[in-house]
Design a protein around this motif. Sequence first.
Motif, mmCIF file in Angstrom:
data_model
loop_
_atom_site.group_PDB
_atom_site.id
_atom_site.type_symbol
_atom_site.label_atom_id
_atom_site.label_comp_id
_atom_site.label_asym_id
_atom_site.label_seq_id
_atom_site.Cartn_x
_atom_site.Cartn_y
_atom_site.Cartn_z
ATOM 1 N N PRO A 1 -1.507 9.366 -12.216
ATOM 2 C CA PRO A 1 -0.806 10.366 -13.026
ATOM 3 C C PRO A 1 -0.671 9.971 -14.494
ATOM 4 N N ASP A 2 -0.849 8.699 -14.818
ATOM 5 C CA ASP A 2 -0.736 8.242 -16.205
ATOM 6 C C ASP A 2 -2.089 8.032 -16.861
ATOM 7 N N TYR B 1 -5.317 11.947 -3.319
ATOM 8 C CA TYR B 1 -4.257 12.934 -3.540
ATOM 9 C C TYR B 1 -2.955 12.186 -3.770
ATOM 10 N N ILE B 2 -2.183 12.621 -4.757
ATOM 11 C CA ILE B 2 -0.875 12.030 -5.046
ATOM 12 C C ILE B 2 0.173 13.128 -4.888
ATOM 13 N N ARG C 1 -2.716 -0.311 -8.793
ATOM 14 C CA ARG C 1 -4.152 -0.034 -8.677
ATOM 15 C C ARG C 1 -4.335 1.207 -7.803
ATOM 16 N N PHE C 2 -5.501 1.834 -7.923
ATOM 17 C CA PHE C 2 -5.801 3.056 -7.185
ATOM 18 C C PHE C 2 -7.166 2.928 -6.526
ATOM 19 N N ILE D 1 0.847 -1.180 0.000
ATOM 20 C CA ILE D 1 0.000 0.000 0.000
ATOM 21 C C ILE D 1 0.886 1.234 0.000
ATOM 22 N N CYS D 2 0.595 2.139 -0.922
ATOM 23 C CA CYS D 2 1.322 3.404 -1.031
ATOM 24 C C CYS D 2 0.321 4.544 -0.905
ATOM 25 N N GLY D 3 0.826 5.697 -0.542
ATOM 26 C CA GLY D 3 -0.007 6.889 -0.463
ATOM 27 C C GLY D 3 0.485 7.796 0.637
#
Length: 129
Positions: A127-128, A99-100, A119-120, A28-30
């Motif tokens: 962003p892509d 938010y990124i 995945r988001f 998990i990223c963010g």
Amino acid sequence: MSNPPLLTPEEKLADVKRLLSLPRIVVICGSTRFMTDMNEADLRETRAGKIVVKPGCDMKSPRELWSDPVEAEALKVRLDDLHRAKIRLADEVLVVGDYIGDSTRAEIVYARSLGKPVRFTHPDVDPDA
């Protein structure tokens, strides 16, 4: 007789995961402002049978461990390195939040450079996209 091609470290890791019959690993990223959402995502992904790794420190919350600015900066560098290692270990990335920021954007770029699916929870922030 020719030698078989040498495996890359990534291929070796994938083979070991298969041999051990490990479930998929999701990182998990963010932004850590979404720690509550990350915990919810952790529950959903775990329920789906995945191994989950995520940020372990929220440096935006005051703690004595990172109250010294010099030590805090050094810790942030180590935590960023650790999170990139989690991305290398994972089979896929789940970006949490609407938010990124710069750090998360760099993690997405890094994951995609390694061929990891991303995945988001909020696909409109990709962003892509």
